[in-house]
Structure formats: C-alpha cells, structure tokens
Design a protein around this motif. Structure first.
Motif, PDB file in Angstrom:
ATOM      1  N   ALA A  70      -3.396 -13.497 -11.927  1.00 48.32           N
ATOM      2  CA  ALA A  70      -3.979 -12.738 -13.025  1.00 48.32           C
ATOM      3  C   ALA A  70      -4.529 -11.388 -12.572  1.00 48.32           C
ATOM      4  O   ALA A  70      -4.787 -10.514 -13.379  1.00 48.32           O
ATOM      5  N   SER A  71      -4.691 -11.230 -11.256  1.00 50.06           N
ATOM      6  CA  SER A  71      -5.203  -9.978 -10.697  1.00 50.06           C
ATOM      7  C   SER A  71      -4.833  -9.961  -9.220  1.00 50.06           C
ATOM      8  O   SER A  71      -4.373 -10.959  -8.684  1.00 50.06           O
ATOM      9  N   VAL A  72      -5.047  -8.811  -8.579  1.00 55.23           N
ATOM     10  CA  VAL A  72      -4.755  -8.718  -7.147  1.00 55.23           C
ATOM     11  C   VAL A  72      -5.626  -9.711  -6.365  1.00 55.23           C
ATOM     12  O   VAL A  72      -5.151 -10.392  -5.451  1.00 55.23           O
ATOM     13  N   ALA A  73      -6.895  -9.817  -6.779  1.00 61.30           N
ATOM     14  CA  ALA A  73      -7.808 -10.752  -6.108  1.00 61.30           C
ATOM     15  C   ALA A  73      -7.341 -12.192  -6.306  1.00 61.30           C
ATOM     16  O   ALA A  73      -7.418 -13.015  -5.387  1.00 61.30           O
ATOM     17  N   ASP A  74      -6.838 -12.478  -7.497  1.00 64.86           N
ATOM     18  CA  ASP A  74      -6.355 -13.819  -7.811  1.00 64.86           C
ATOM     19  C   ASP A  74      -5.107 -14.148  -6.978  1.00 64.86           C
ATOM     20  O   ASP A  74      -4.994 -15.244  -6.403  1.00 64.86           O
ATOM     21  N   ALA A  75      -4.193 -13.169  -6.885  1.00 64.46           N
ATOM     22  CA  ALA A  75      -2.988 -13.375  -6.069  1.00 64.46           C
ATOM     23  C   ALA A  75      -3.376 -13.650  -4.614  1.00 64.46           C
ATOM     24  O   ALA A  75      -2.797 -14.518  -3.955  1.00 64.46           O
ATOM     25  N   GLN A  76      -4.349 -12.891  -4.143  1.00 60.59           N
ATOM     26  CA  GLN A  76      -4.829 -13.060  -2.778  1.00 60.59           C
ATOM     27  C   GLN A  76      -5.359 -14.474  -2.550  1.00 60.59           C
ATOM     28  O   GLN A  76      -5.080 -15.099  -1.532  1.00 60.59           O
ATOM     29  N   LYS A  77      -6.127 -14.968  -3.520  1.00 62.62           N
ATOM     30  CA  LYS A  77      -6.679 -16.320  -3.434  1.00 62.62           C
ATOM     31  C   LYS A  77      -5.559 -17.354  -3.381  1.00 62.62           C
ATOM     32  O   LYS A  77      -5.647 -18.353  -2.679  1.00 62.62           O
ATOM     33  N   LEU A  78      -4.488 -17.082  -4.145  1.00 63.50           N
ATOM     34  CA  LEU A  78      -3.355 -18.007  -4.162  1.00 63.50           C
ATOM     35  C   LEU A  78      -2.573 -17.957  -2.846  1.00 63.50           C
ATOM     36  O   LEU A  78      -1.891 -18.910  -2.483  1.00 63.50           O
ATOM     37  N   GLY A  79      -2.645 -16.834  -2.134  1.00 64.96           N
ATOM     38  CA  GLY A  79      -1.940 -16.720  -0.857  1.00 64.96           C
ATOM     39  C   GLY A  79      -1.008 -15.517  -0.753  1.00 64.96           C
ATOM     40  O   GLY A  79      -0.279 -15.377   0.220  1.00 64.96           O
ATOM     41  N   ILE A  80      -1.028 -14.663  -1.787  1.00 71.12           N
ATOM     42  CA  ILE A  80      -0.141 -13.495  -1.805  1.00 71.12           C
ATOM     43  C   ILE A  80      -0.972 -12.225  -1.649  1.00 71.12           C
ATOM     44  O   ILE A  80      -1.714 -11.843  -2.547  1.00 71.12           O
ATOM     45  N   GLY A  81      -0.846 -11.591  -0.486  1.00 69.60           N
ATOM     46  CA  GLY A  81      -1.634 -10.396  -0.201  1.00 69.60           C
ATOM     47  C   GLY A  81      -0.770  -9.155  -0.223  1.00 69.60           C
ATOM     48  O   GLY A  81       0.442  -9.213  -0.043  1.00 69.60           O
ATOM     49  N   THR A  82      -1.403  -8.005  -0.457  1.00 73.08           N
ATOM     50  CA  THR A  82      -0.653  -6.765  -0.500  1.00 73.08           C
ATOM     51  C   THR A  82      -1.462  -5.609   0.065  1.00 73.08           C
ATOM     52  O   THR A  82      -2.682  -5.654   0.093  1.00 73.08           O
ATOM     53  N   VAL A  83      -0.731  -4.604   0.529  1.00 70.55           N
ATOM     54  CA  VAL A  83      -1.352  -3.362   0.976  1.00 70.55           C
ATOM     55  C   VAL A  83      -0.616  -2.233   0.293  1.00 70.55           C
ATOM     56  O   VAL A  83       0.604  -2.169   0.346  1.00 70.55           O
ATOM     57  N   TYR A  84      -1.345  -1.361  -0.385  1.00 75.36           N
ATOM     58  CA  TYR A  84      -0.694  -0.265  -1.080  1.00 75.36           C
ATOM     59  C   TYR A  84      -0.565   0.955  -0.194  1.00 75.36           C
ATOM     60  O   TYR A  84      -1.217   1.077   0.814  1.00 75.36           O
ATOM     61  N   GLN A  85       0.309   1.864  -0.619  1.00 75.75           N
ATOM     62  CA  GLN A  85       0.524   3.109   0.103  1.00 75.75           C
ATOM     63  C   GLN A  85      -0.808   3.816   0.347  1.00 75.75           C
ATOM     64  O   GLN A  85      -1.101   4.218   1.454  1.00 75.75           O
ATOM     65  N   GLU A  86      -1.582   3.964  -0.739  1.00 68.16           N
ATOM     66  CA  GLU A  86      -2.904   4.549  -0.582  1.00 68.16           C
ATOM     67  C   GLU A  86      -3.792   3.388  -0.128  1.00 68.16           C
ATOM     68  O   GLU A  86      -4.436   2.736  -0.937  1.00 68.16           O
ATOM     69  N   VAL A  87      -3.746   3.143   1.173  1.00 68.75           N
ATOM     70  CA  VAL A  87      -4.430   1.989   1.756  1.00 68.75           C
ATOM     71  C   VAL A  87      -5.881   1.928   1.263  1.00 68.75           C
ATOM     72  O   VAL A  87      -6.618   2.896   1.385  1.00 68.75           O
TER      73      VAL A  87
END
Ligand code: ADP
Ligand code: MG
Ligand code: MG
Length: 245
Positions: A70-87
């Motif tokens: 439902a959000s980047v934080a939620d994805a992270q909790k599920l196990g899917i992390g990301t790093v954007y170009q503008e770190v």
C-alpha cells in the motif's frame, strides 16, 4: 514457487494503459533486468512492485502469498525494498544516523550511539565498505551513498531489491563497485530487479531479462544465450537481422 510473481498486471493513467496484462517472475538469487524503450512501462511496473502505485488489475505474490503493497514503507515491511535515483538519504546526518534513522538502538531510553556505530560498521563491512560511520554522509561520493542506501533498504526489507536506473550518475569504476555489491547480495539469495539503458551493464550483471514494449510483455529470457541483436529486436519490435549482413 518463485520469490516474486506478478501476473496480468494492468495500470492506466487517465484511461491510457501504461501496463496491459504484464507478467513478471523473479527468482531467489537472481538479478533480473527490466528493459524497454522510453515509455514501455518499466518504471510503472516497479512502482507497483514497491508500493508507489496501486495496480488496476492482476495479482502479485511474494513467497507464494498474495500481497498488495500500500506504500513504500508497507512494501519494505513485506520484504520489497527500493532505492530511487534521487537517493533518499540526509546529507547533513552521519552515515550511522542515515542507516538507523527512525529505528535507532536505545539504552535506558536514550539513543545508544555506540551500539548504532557498531551495527553500522558491521552492516557496511558486509558490503565491502570500510568507512567512518560518524562522518557526515555528504563527505562521501554518489556511489558510496548509493551503496549505503542499498544497505539500508536491504536491512529493512531483505527479500527483493528494486533499482530504477542506479548507474545513471556513476562512472565505470563506480558501476563495477555497485555490481560487486549486487553480486554479493545475489549470493545471499536476494532477488534484484534493475533498470538500466546500457546493454553492456545488462550483460555484465544480470541473469535474466524481461522486455516490455508499449505496456506489454515482449518476453523473458536468460541472458546467457540471448544474442545482443535479438535483445535489441525484442526492445524495438523489429527484425534487425539485415543489419548483420
Ligand atoms: P518507462 O519507465 O519504461 O520509460 P513509464 O512506466 O515511466 O515507462 O511510463 C509508461 C507510460 O505511462 C508512459 O506513457 C507514461 O507517460 C505513463 N505514465 C507513467 N507514470 C504516469 C503518471 N504518474 N501519470 C500519467 N502517466 C504516467
Ligand atoms: Mg521513462
Ligand atoms: Mg522509467
């Protein structure tokens, strides 16, 4: 079941399809490149995987379980992390503070700086970085900052790492440093999705490739036996055999 499996993903913006029934499968310990011409839908797909956009239709399974980040934080909790170009790190905080922002170790209700420093050092050693974690982030290069952001994302999520054009502002030496980190994470069983426009980089680091064109899936192939010209043909949707003559 695979680590991550997307089926029939659809997404439209103002009635115009950005993704039209796309399948995408990521294995454990796999670096998977996402390719396609500008506007193919690459960023939209990974934004759906990482909780930035919701999907209009389709299913997404992580470790065999249906998920809807439902959000980047939620994805992270599920196990899917990301790093954007503008770190998304803070230049005027230390490396250690950046790594543990919002979840600092405490002792008697106080931030435990020694423990934070110890954990930061241990974490970065795994990434081959021996740096001063008490120095301000701004004292390090773009490449080092990006690896710190990746270390944080993997520490928070731990299963899937998604990178949209991570090499865009790196020189060739820095690209190699980044790829060394990605290969190490692959050994740990992480699944990595990477977007890059440089075919040399795709062949240098990725195991598999998925090609999108105009929001549709063109195909998924192992890179080990995919000639470069065929890959370009997949991206452009044109036969290029005549160019070899
Ligand atoms: P790629 O990353 O492969 O270049 P994108 O996923 O960014 O492609 O874009 C796919 C299509 O979706 C494009 O036509 C783009 O204009 C459209 N699109 C992407 N994001 C949005 C948005 N937030 N609002 C409207 N249209 C968008
Ligand atoms: Mg684009
Ligand atoms: Mg894009």
């Amino acid at each position: 079941y695979p680590l991550l499996e997307a089926r029939g993903i659809g997404k439209a913006f103002l009635g115009i399809a950005a993704l039209d029934g796309v399948d995408f499968t990521l294995g454990r310990g796999e670096i998977h490149a996402l390719l396609g011409e500008n506007g193919a839908g690459k960023s939209t797909l990974i934004k759906i995987l990482t909780g930035v956009y919701s999907r209009d239709r389709g299913t997404l399974q992580l470790d065999g379980a249906e998920v809807t980040p439902a959000s980047v934080a939620d994805a992270q909790k599920l196990g899917i992390g990301t790093v954007y170009q503008e770190v998304n790190l803070l230049e005027n905080l230390t490396v250690a503070e950046n790594l543990y922002l919002g979840r600092q170790p405490t002792r008697f209700g106080m931030i435990d700086r020694r423990e934070m420093r110890r954990r930061s050092k241990a974490l970065l050693t795994r990434y081959g970085l021996d740096i001063d974690v008490d120095a301000l982030l701004s004292s390090y290069s773009v490449a080092i900052r990006q690896i710190i952001a990746i270390a944080r994302a993997v520490d928070l999520s731990g299963k899937v790492l998604v990178l949209d054009e991570p090499t865009a502002s790196l020189d060739s030496h820095e690209v190699e440093t980044l790829f060394t980190v990605l290969r190490r994470l692959r050994e740990d069983g992480l699944g990595i999705v990477i977007i890059t426009h440089f075919l040399n980089q795709v062949y240098a680091v990725a195991d598999r490739v998925t090609v999108l064109r105009n929001g549709r899936l063109v195909g998924t192939r192992d890179l080990a036996n995919l000639p470069r010209l065929e890959l370009i043909s997949m991206m452009l949707g044109r036969e290029l055999q005549h160019m070899t003559r």
